[in-house]
Design a protein around this motif. Structure first.
Motif, short mmCIF file in Angstrom:
data_model
loop_
_atom_site.label_atom_id
_atom_site.label_comp_id
_atom_site.label_asym_id
_atom_site.label_seq_id
_atom_site.Cartn_x
_atom_site.Cartn_y
_atom_site.Cartn_z
N MET A 94 -18.02 -3.32 10.18
CA MET A 94 -17.63 -4.37 9.24
C MET A 94 -17.43 -3.78 7.85
O MET A 94 -16.42 -4.07 7.18
N VAL A 95 -18.36 -2.96 7.40
CA VAL A 95 -18.23 -2.33 6.09
C VAL A 95 -17.00 -1.44 6.05
O VAL A 95 -16.22 -1.46 5.09
N GLY A 96 -16.79 -0.63 7.11
CA GLY A 96 -15.65 0.27 7.14
C GLY A 96 -14.32 -0.46 7.09
O GLY A 96 -13.43 -0.10 6.30
N VAL A 97 -14.18 -1.51 7.87
CA VAL A 97 -12.89 -2.23 7.96
C VAL A 97 -12.64 -3.06 6.70
O VAL A 97 -11.55 -3.00 6.11
N LEU A 98 -13.62 -3.84 6.25
CA LEU A 98 -13.41 -4.72 5.11
C LEU A 98 -13.19 -3.93 3.82
O LEU A 98 -12.35 -4.31 2.99
N SER A 99 -13.93 -2.85 3.64
CA SER A 99 -13.74 -2.05 2.43
C SER A 99 -12.36 -1.41 2.40
O SER A 99 -11.72 -1.33 1.34
N VAL A 100 -11.89 -0.95 3.54
CA VAL A 100 -10.56 -0.34 3.60
C VAL A 100 -9.48 -1.40 3.34
O VAL A 100 -8.52 -1.14 2.60
N LEU A 101 -9.62 -2.57 3.90
CA LEU A 101 -8.63 -3.62 3.67
C LEU A 101 -8.57 -3.99 2.19
O LEU A 101 -7.48 -4.17 1.61
N GLY A 102 -9.73 -4.10 1.56
CA GLY A 102 -9.75 -4.41 0.14
C GLY A 102 -9.11 -3.32 -0.70
O GLY A 102 -8.33 -3.59 -1.62
N ALA A 103 -9.44 -2.06 -0.38
CA ALA A 103 -8.86 -0.93 -1.13
C ALA A 103 -7.36 -0.86 -0.91
O ALA A 103 -6.61 -0.51 -1.84
N VAL A 104 -6.88 -1.19 0.29
CA VAL A 104 -5.44 -1.17 0.58
C VAL A 104 -4.71 -2.20 -0.28
O VAL A 104 -3.67 -1.90 -0.87
N VAL A 105 -5.24 -3.40 -0.35
CA VAL A 105 -4.58 -4.46 -1.13
C VAL A 105 -4.49 -4.07 -2.60
O VAL A 105 -3.42 -4.12 -3.22
N VAL A 106 -5.63 -3.65 -3.18
CA VAL A 106 -5.65 -3.30 -4.60
C VAL A 106 -4.78 -2.07 -4.87
O VAL A 106 -3.93 -2.05 -5.77
N GLY A 107 -5.00 -1.01 -4.09
CA GLY A 107 -4.28 0.23 -4.32
C GLY A 107 -2.79 0.11 -4.09
O GLY A 107 -1.99 0.69 -4.84
N THR A 108 -2.38 -0.65 -3.08
CA THR A 108 -0.95 -0.81 -2.80
C THR A 108 -0.26 -1.56 -3.92
O THR A 108 0.84 -1.19 -4.36
N LEU A 109 -0.87 -2.63 -4.42
CA LEU A 109 -0.27 -3.38 -5.53
C LEU A 109 -0.14 -2.51 -6.78
O LEU A 109 0.90 -2.52 -7.44
N VAL A 110 -1.20 -1.75 -7.08
CA VAL A 110 -1.15 -0.87 -8.25
C VAL A 110 -0.08 0.20 -8.07
O VAL A 110 0.70 0.49 -8.99
N GLY A 111 0.00 0.80 -6.89
CA GLY A 111 0.99 1.83 -6.64
C GLY A 111 2.41 1.31 -6.70
O GLY A 111 3.31 1.99 -7.22
N LEU A 112 2.63 0.10 -6.18
CA LEU A 112 3.97 -0.48 -6.24
C LEU A 112 4.40 -0.74 -7.68
O LEU A 112 5.54 -0.44 -8.06
N VAL A 113 3.50 -1.31 -8.47
CA VAL A 113 3.83 -1.60 -9.87
C VAL A 113 4.07 -0.30 -10.64
O VAL A 113 5.06 -0.17 -11.38
N ALA A 114 3.16 0.67 -10.50
CA ALA A 114 3.27 1.92 -11.26
C ALA A 114 4.52 2.70 -10.85
O ALA A 114 5.21 3.28 -11.71
#
Length: 285
Positions: free
Chosen positions: A86-106
């Motif tokens: 649960m920790v592995g999957v949820l943390s990765v999903l959260g990091a993907v959402v935040v990191g992808t949005l930041v990477g797309l904007v930048a």
């Protein structure tokens, strides 16, 4: 000619073996964890002080033995996997959402947004992970939600840098320029034209990071910075059994094997996905 054909054929077999073994290891552990509530309704908490430290493979009722409180090791290994996965999957999903949005904007807008976001990411990458984890969890306290939040904060940078690099390579391609020329808005270009083309590397990194986060959660729990010791988890079982390594090795060995099998399976699947989705970047095997 025969030798040239044999090399790709052997590579295909090796990649297939990666998939089979990875799916077998990771899939078996995942299915066992998902159905742990049916397999072990007591949640691995039933104690029998008359059956303390029973060695493995000596009692049919306790195939993998028991711990110092008489709890079944197999039940606790399977149930404890829920926390790690649960920790592995949820943390990765959260990091993907935040990191992808930041990477797309930048990557798409460049300019001040890119400089600010990427320099902030560089500063975060310079911070030592363990010291940051100790400081973060010491201030906010331990718990599953806090571990997940910390891992999201610590790992979004990887996805932001990956996505930004991919966007920079795509933003001036012909199909993007054509979309701009016909008046397609920036939002539609980003989410309908660019994002689908960067999903491959993201999926590969996600698979590998789930394995990494399972190790991180187990390490933090082993150090006393993770989940509540009363909740079964692989890291907690390792910590509980470290004082019994000489007299009851199975208390720590089997949770360690569960971590190893799960992480190995996920890494193999990640390698297979990398070769499948990025054939130009595959390594010689």
């Amino acid at each position: 000619m025969a030798a040239a054909q044999a090399v790709p054929s052997s590579r295909r077999r090796f990649r297939s073996m990666e998939f089979v073994i990875g799916l077998l290891f990771a899939g078996t552990m995942t299915l066992a964890v998902l159905f742990s509530g049916f397999l072990f309704p007591d949640g691995g908490e039933s104690m029998d002080l008359m059956a303390r430290l029973v060695p493995p493979f000596t009692d049919p009722a306790h195939i993998l033995g028991t711990d110092p409180l008489g709890r079944d090791v197999l039940a606790r290994v399977v149930v404890g996997g829920r926390i790690s996965l649960m920790v592995g999957v949820l943390s990765v999903l959260g990091a993907v959402v935040v990191g992808t949005l930041v990477g797309l904007v930048a990557g798409y807008y460049r300019g001040v947004a890119e400089v600010f976001l990427m320099r902030f990411a560089d500063v975060q990458l310079a911070l030592p992970f363990i010291l940051l984890a100790i400081m973060f969890l010491a201030i906010l306290g331990t718990g599953i939600d806090k571990i997940i939040f910390f891992m999201i904060v610590a790992q979004w940078v990887q996805y932001a840098r990956l996505v930004r690099g991919s966007v920079l390579a795509l933003r001036d391609r012909e199909f993007i320029l054509s979309a701009r020329a016909i008046g397609v808005g920036n939002g539609r270009i980003i989410f309908h034209h660019i994002l689908p083309n960067v999903l491959g590397p993201i999926v590969i990194l996600m698979t590998l990071n789930v394995a990494t986060n399972i190790l991180l959660e187990s390490s933090l729990t082993f150090l006393g910075l993770g989940v509540d010791p009363l909740i079964p988890s692989w890291g907690g079982m390792l910590a509980d059994g470290r004082t019994y390594l000489q007299s009851a090795w199975w208390v720590s060995v089997f949770p360690g094997l569960a971590i190893m099998v799960t992480v190995l399976g996920l890494n193999l699947l990640g390698d297979w996905l990398r070769d499948l989705l990025d054939p130009l970047g595959q390594t010689n095997k």
